[in-house]
Design an enzyme around this catalytic site. Structure first.
Site, short mmCIF file in Angstrom:
data_model
loop_
_atom_site.label_atom_id
_atom_site.label_comp_id
_atom_site.label_asym_id
_atom_site.label_seq_id
_atom_site.Cartn_x
_atom_site.Cartn_y
_atom_site.Cartn_z
N ASP A 239 28.31 10.07 43.22
CA ASP A 239 29.41 9.66 44.08
C ASP A 239 30.51 10.70 43.97
OD1 ASP A 239 30.05 6.91 45.65
OD2 ASP A 239 31.92 7.85 44.99
N VAL B 106 28.40 16.18 48.07
CA VAL B 106 27.12 16.71 48.55
C VAL B 106 27.33 17.79 49.61
CG1 VAL B 106 25.95 14.51 48.15
CG2 VAL B 106 26.95 14.96 50.40
N TYR C 289 30.38 10.09 64.03
CA TYR C 289 29.43 9.42 63.14
C TYR C 289 28.05 9.30 63.80
CZ TYR C 289 27.57 5.95 59.89
OH TYR C 289 26.79 5.28 58.97
N ALA D 28 24.78 -3.69 57.03
CA ALA D 28 25.33 -4.57 56.01
C ALA D 28 26.83 -4.69 56.18
CB ALA D 28 25.01 -4.03 54.62
N THR E 147 29.94 -3.95 54.72
CA THR E 147 30.53 -3.08 53.72
C THR E 147 31.96 -2.73 54.14
OG1 THR E 147 29.75 -1.10 54.88
CG2 THR E 147 28.26 -2.07 53.24
#
Length: 286
Positions: free
Chosen positions: A38, A65, A155, A187, A189
């Site tokens: 993370d 990343v 996105y 989901a 989130t």
């Protein structure tokens, strides 16, 4: 610890909370040694502590990343800690909403760097570590938004790129023993909260009662040897429904003309000879 991933070493990026944390927890519960990545070190460490308390094996690898070196360090951490890398879940991603006329170019770039380049860089490092062993599974994370969703230009485009990356790598790696698939999860989130707050009544409630944990079994399945025959697929999880998303496809037989002109193209569309027009958004085929 025995389970579907017993003896395997797995990296889950963006695993400090939400979907990524759910993937990491279940992978560890199913016997994997897990690298929890993370960008927030404290979040990664908290998930590692939780996995260890449950009897699992995990190490944290904090960092972004979105750079070649950073992605390489995450994959290298898995090999250093566990001796190999058997699986990668490219879950790390960021989410920005904007109407096109209000889109901040720096935010658009940030979404592409994390979601596209981050997935590509981690995957490329993982593939290079997996190929000499002739085994491995990469699970990319795409989204139904790549089929078209309001305010999701950055996105959706990034997740469309991840889907295309999955198809291309699947072609590259056919027969190598290294598999590449993708999941399209859904989901409730923090990302869902942001989306619903931005769109208001138009979005309210679509992710209610859809738990991150409900998405994790499909991801663990794709990492496991039980999914040895799946390659280049996009698995969709939406609450209690499991399905597949079709690859881009040419519809029907099309119209033929040895010398197309603008008028001939217009006539073909007017006569419905080209094929059925697609609706915007993710839809079910009959």
């Amino acid at each position: 610890m025995s389970g579907h991933l017993s003896g395997k070493a797995v990296v889950v990026t963006g695993a400090g909370r939400g979907l990524g944390a759910a993937y990491a927890r279940l992978a560890a519960a199913e016997g994997a040694s897990v690298i929890v990545n993370d960008v927030d070190p404290a979040s990664a460490a908290a998930v590692v502590t939780e996995i260890r308390a449950a009897g699992g094996r995990a190490e944290a690898a904090a960092g972004s990343v979105a750079t070649w070196a950073g992605a390489g360090a995450i994959i290298d951490a898995c090999v250093a800690a566990f001796g190999a890398i058997d699986g990668l879940v490219n879950n790390a991603g960021i989410f920005r909403l904007a109407n096109p006329v209000e889109q901040d170019p720096d935010e658009f770039r940030a979404v592409v760097e994390v979601n596209v380049l981050g997935s590509a860089y981690c995957g490329l490092h993982a593939i290079r570590a997996m190929l000499p062993r002739g085994t491995g599974s990469i699970v990319n994370v795409t989204s139904g938004s790549h089929a078209g969703s309001a305010a999701m230009g950055a996105y959706g485009a990034s997740k469309g790129a991840v889907a295309s990356l999955t198809y291309c790598w699947a072609a590259d790696l056919a027969g190598s023993g290294v598999r590449v698939n993708a999941v399209s999860p859904n989901a409730h989130t923090a990302m869902a909260d942001t989306y619903e707050a931005y769109l208001g009544a138009a979005a309210q409630g679509q992710n209610v009662n859809k738990s991150p944990a409900q998405n994790a079994p499909a991801v663990v399945y794709l990492l496991s040897d039980a999914a040895a025959d799946l390659h280049g697929q996009v698995v969709r999880i939406d609450g209690d429904e499991l399905s597949l998303i079709a690859h881009p496809t040419v519809q029907g037989h099309g119209a033929l003309n040895p010398a197309w002109t603008v008028s001939a193209v217009a006539a073909a569309f007017a006569a419905d000879a080209v094929g059925v027009l697609s609706e915007v958004g993710l839809h079910r085929t009959p």
